[in-house]
Design a protein around this motif. Structure first.
Motif, PDB file in Angstrom:
ATOM      1  N   VAL A 149      14.588 -15.068  11.795  1.00  0.00           N
ATOM      2  CA  VAL A 149      13.765 -15.606  12.390  1.00  0.00           C
ATOM      3  C   VAL A 149      12.700 -15.803  11.649  1.00  0.00           C
ATOM      4  O   VAL A 149      11.462 -16.321  12.317  1.00  0.00           O
ATOM      5  N   ARG A 151      12.732 -17.523   9.451  1.00  0.00           N
ATOM      6  CA  ARG A 151      12.040 -19.006   8.717  1.00  0.00           C
ATOM      7  C   ARG A 151      13.079 -20.031   8.767  1.00  0.00           C
ATOM      8  O   ARG A 151      14.566 -19.666   8.301  1.00  0.00           O
ATOM      9  N   GLU A 399       3.939 -14.099   6.217  1.00  0.00           N
ATOM     10  CA  GLU A 399       2.964 -14.666   7.290  1.00  0.00           C
ATOM     11  C   GLU A 399       2.417 -14.569   8.173  1.00  0.00           C
ATOM     12  O   GLU A 399       3.626 -15.557   9.125  1.00  0.00           O
ATOM     13  N   GLY A 401       0.264 -15.993  10.829  1.00  0.00           N
ATOM     14  CA  GLY A 401      -0.777 -16.933  11.084  1.00  0.00           C
ATOM     15  C   GLY A 401      -1.481 -17.115  10.468  1.00  0.00           C
ATOM     16  O   GLY A 401      -1.607 -16.755   9.388  1.00  0.00           O
ATOM     17  N   PHE A 404      -7.634 -22.843   9.790  1.00  0.00           N
ATOM     18  CA  PHE A 404      -8.443 -23.653   8.815  1.00  0.00           C
ATOM     19  C   PHE A 404      -9.552 -24.666   8.639  1.00  0.00           C
ATOM     20  O   PHE A 404      -9.247 -25.076  10.110  1.00  0.00           O
TER      21      PHE A 404
HETATM   22  P1  ATP Z   1       5.119 -20.751   5.463  1.00  0.00           P
HETATM   23  O1  ATP Z   1       3.481 -20.574   4.216  1.00  0.00           O
HETATM   24  O2  ATP Z   1       5.279 -19.531   5.337  1.00  0.00           O
HETATM   25  O3  ATP Z   1       5.860 -21.511   4.892  1.00  0.00           O
HETATM   26  P2  ATP Z   1       3.652 -22.253   6.799  1.00  0.00           P
HETATM   27  O4  ATP Z   1       1.782 -22.413   6.301  1.00  0.00           O
HETATM   28  O5  ATP Z   1       4.217 -23.319   6.475  1.00  0.00           O
HETATM   29  O6  ATP Z   1       4.024 -21.091   6.237  1.00  0.00           O
HETATM   30  P3  ATP Z   1       1.611 -23.552   8.526  1.00  0.00           P
HETATM   31  O7  ATP Z   1       2.288 -24.808   8.692  1.00  0.00           O
HETATM   32  O8  ATP Z   1       0.684 -22.979   8.882  1.00  0.00           O
HETATM   33  O9  ATP Z   1       2.855 -22.506   8.060  1.00  0.00           O
HETATM   34  O10 ATP Z   1       2.006 -22.600  10.275  1.00  0.00           O
HETATM   35  C1  ATP Z   1       1.362 -21.770  10.639  1.00  0.00           C
HETATM   36  C2  ATP Z   1       2.704 -20.396  11.784  1.00  0.00           C
HETATM   37  O11 ATP Z   1       3.607 -20.465  11.830  1.00  0.00           O
HETATM   38  C3  ATP Z   1       2.580 -19.575   9.904  1.00  0.00           C
HETATM   39  O12 ATP Z   1       1.842 -18.761  10.112  1.00  0.00           O
HETATM   40  C4  ATP Z   1       3.990 -18.938  10.952  1.00  0.00           C
HETATM   41  O13 ATP Z   1       3.647 -17.659  11.847  1.00  0.00           O
HETATM   42  C5  ATP Z   1       4.629 -19.687  11.774  1.00  0.00           C
HETATM   43  N1  ATP Z   1       5.924 -20.441  10.816  1.00  0.00           N
HETATM   44  C6  ATP Z   1       5.938 -21.548   9.872  1.00  0.00           C
HETATM   45  N2  ATP Z   1       7.140 -22.255   9.664  1.00  0.00           N
HETATM   46  C7  ATP Z   1       7.809 -21.203   9.995  1.00  0.00           C
HETATM   47  C8  ATP Z   1       9.147 -21.780   9.690  1.00  0.00           C
HETATM   48  N3  ATP Z   1       9.447 -22.167   9.117  1.00  0.00           N
HETATM   49  N4  ATP Z   1      10.071 -20.360  10.612  1.00  0.00           N
HETATM   50  C9  ATP Z   1       9.200 -19.575  11.121  1.00  0.00           C
HETATM   51  N5  ATP Z   1       7.530 -19.887  12.282  1.00  0.00           N
HETATM   52  C10 ATP Z   1       7.008 -20.382  11.083  1.00  0.00           C
END
Ligand code: ATP
Ligand code: MG
Length: 564
Positions: A149, A151, A399, A401, A404
């Motif tokens: 879970v 990604r 990551e 959270g 921005f």
């Molecule tokens: P990543 O760089 O890992 O793809 P992101 O920068 O795309 O993350 P955001 O769009 O800012 O992430 O989303 C905010 C939060 O949502 C992330 O910090 C993470 O906790 C969660 N998140 C993002 N993409 C996924 C995913 N594909 N599956 C599960 N949780 C996610």
């Protein structure tokens, strides 16, 4: 929760495709099941973990004045066309058409919808500030859904948005979120870093990521123990220790059949850090020659910040631009723009001679060729901190959270304007903040497990107490376990009662695997001395307590465990 009436499908074996510990354990402990690549079912125990995390998210968002809303998952294309992201985002966006052939998409984030509402409902500076949040499903066609879970293509996100009149208001809202996020991750029992990050496709002026250290993470951060500098390696400035420069004169040296840095270094008997890697890329503006030290790697995102979008040049393009084959190219005499890594500012190096089979030795960047310098290399452990010089440590992280400072990109493009005190129209200044509950759960499992299973922190454990009778055939044991179950429920605890007719070994293994903070075992000690065992999963220490003291003991232990 009575096991025989519940869906808790634990497994002895790891799922075949799983590499991440959290993936293995969350499947084996019966929390989740995969329906298709990156699409997961949350079973009852998994759902309870999400509920706990979401509860903490709501409390902390409400504490900073957040108002909960629900924004749709299905969006009309128009708002994304207005912001420009309909074009800017590629295959990660799920797109579809409705029955009238109108373009639609599934929400991967909600800045556009927020700016749209703001454009309709907010008129004046008196309507600001606002903080809106939701815990909503996001859909993203991730290129590589993996690691359970961590990604997935469909996932929950707590996303919040702040709307302010000016930068000062945004700064305040941003700081409040940063503090709220720290409280959230503290309460969820995570170890984490707050690091500087690259705002990327969101645009905007500043951002931080919250990174939970784990070998299953896909990101890396550089941390300085001395000055507390912490940044995503996509951004981190490290200063590699300089090599010992020999006292070279500028001269051409034959290097037959040596193409790679390793081959050239061996042939010339030098350290790879004394050679320069010359790489030709094609940016929107044309070919660019990129230089990094021989022992270092180019960071794609760092280069993209300097030259914009780019791709590697084809061999014939290399020949056309530099007159030499890949492996022999170098900066001296090159008639293309050159960008060199910061670490090449000083010293004498070996570079490709732009002539097959030859290199140049004793080349000083800035003397034999001109170039612009930028930070381009992937920062590694042991490099000096860009701020204080102390050695950096590079660590793998998840990551969990990010926050921005968006600025006015979305309010300008969607017309979210308000009148200020002087009656002037101004675009609303926005911030956007995300947290993935599933990533918190998985990161907690990554950081808190042992060889036998999960060790849940109290705050997000699916339930608090696991009750089992060793010998279900013994009526006294069965009856006592049942009574304890009822008594603890009455005292307000969340209890999983393993009332299955299973061998004790199976029950113990499952209890360790699921990892509830407290286990109560009713066994032979009950018959012999009227006692039961109370054990904390964390330290696995058994306390033998008289039957009548069970609830008091659990309360004491609960106080201890819930305090951290
Ligand atoms: P990543 O760089 O890992 O793809 P992101 O920068 O795309 O993350 P955001 O769009 O800012 O992430 O989303 C905010 C939060 O949502 C992330 O910090 C993470 O906790 C969660 N998140 C993002 N993409 C996924 C995913 N594909 N599956 C599960 N949780 C996610
Ligand atoms: Mg992403």
């Amino acid at each position: 929760m009575r096991w025989t009436r519940s869906l808790v499908p634990t497994l002895r074996e790891d799922p075949a495709d799983a590499l991440a510990v959290s993936h293995k354990l969350m499947v084996r402990a019966g929390l989740v099941r995969q329906l298709a690549a990156g699409i997961y079912v949350y079973l009852p125990l998994g759902q309870r973990v999400l509920d706990k995390i979401n509860g903490i998210l709501r409390e902390e968002m409400n504490r900073i004045g957040g108002q909960e809303v629900t924004l749709p998952v299905l969006h009309p294309a128009e708002i994304w066309q207005q912001s420009g992201r309909w074009q800017a985002i590629g295959d990660e966006m799920f797109r579809l058409k409705d029955r009238n052939a109108r373009d639609m998409c599934l929400g991967m984030t909600h800045e556009e919808v927020v700016a749209w509402i703001a454009s309709k409902e907010l008129r004046s500076y008196r309507d600001l500030p606002q903080v809106w949040y939701q815990i909503q499903t996001k859909e993203r066609d991730e290129a590589r859904p993996r690691s359970g879970v961590l990604r997935t293509r469909e996932f929950l996100m707590k996303d919040s948005y702040t709307l302010d009149l000016d930068e000062a208001g945004l700064a305040k809202a941003y700081d409040a979120h940063r503090e709220a996020y720290c409280r959230i991750f503290d309460r969820c029992g995570l170890r984490y870093y707050v690091v500087e990050s690259d705002p990327g496709m969101m645009g905007g002026s500043g951002s931080h990521e919250f990174m939970a250290p784990s070998p299953s993470g896909e990101d890396e951060v550089a941390i300085c123990e001395r000055c507390a500098y912490a940044a995503n390696v996509e951004l981190a400035r490290g200063v590699p220790p300089p090599p010992e420069f020999p006292d070279w004169k500028l001269e051409e040296v034959p290097t037959p059949n040596a193409r790679t840095i390793a081959e050239v270094a061996t042939l010339l008997g030098i350290a790879p850090s004394l050679a320069i890697k010359s790489l030709l890329y094609v940016a929107k503006t044309g070919p660019v020659l990129v230089l990094v030290r021989g022992d270092q790697t180019l960071h794609d995102k760092k280069l993209a910040r300097v030259v914009g979008e780019f791709r590697p040049a084809h061999p014939d393009e290399v020949k056309a631009a530099l007159g030499a084959p890949v492996g022999s190219v170098g900066p001296v005499g090159a008639r293309v723009p050159i960008v060199a890594d910061e670490s090449l500012r000083d010293g004498l190096y070996v570079v490709g001679g732009n002539k097959e089979g030859f290199h140049l030795r004793g080349v000083r960047p800035g003397r034999e060729f001109s170039c612009r310098f930028a930070d381009l290399h992937v920062t590694q452990t042991g490099e000096g901190c860009g701020q204080c010089g102390a050695p950096l440590t590079v660590e793998r992280v998840i990551e969990v959270g990010n926050i921005f400072k968006l600025g006015t990109k979305y309010s300008v493009s969607l017309g979210a304007l308000v009148l200020d005190e002087g009656g002037q129209e101004r675009p609303i200044v926005m911030g956007s903040y995300g947290i993935g509950p599933a990533r918190i759960a998985a990161a907690a499992v990554e950081q808190r497990h042992d060889g036998d299973g999960i060790v849940w922190p109290w705050s997000i454990a699916p339930l608090h107490v696991h009750v089992l009778a060793v010998n279900t055939k013994d009526p006294e044991q069965g009856r006592t376990a049942e009574e304890i179950y009822q008594e603890l429920l009455g005292a307000g605890f969340e209890v999983l009662f393993d009332d299955r007719e299973e061998r004790p070994g199976v029950k113990f293994k499952d209890a360790d695997l699921i990892g509830l903070p407290i286990r109560i075992t009713v066994g032979n000690a009950l018959i012999k001395e009227g006692a039961v065992e109370v054990r904390s999963r964390k330290d696995r220490r058994d306390r033998r307590v008289p039957r009548r003291d069970v609830t008091v003991t659990v309360k004491e232990l609960a106080r201890e465990l819930s305090a951290g």
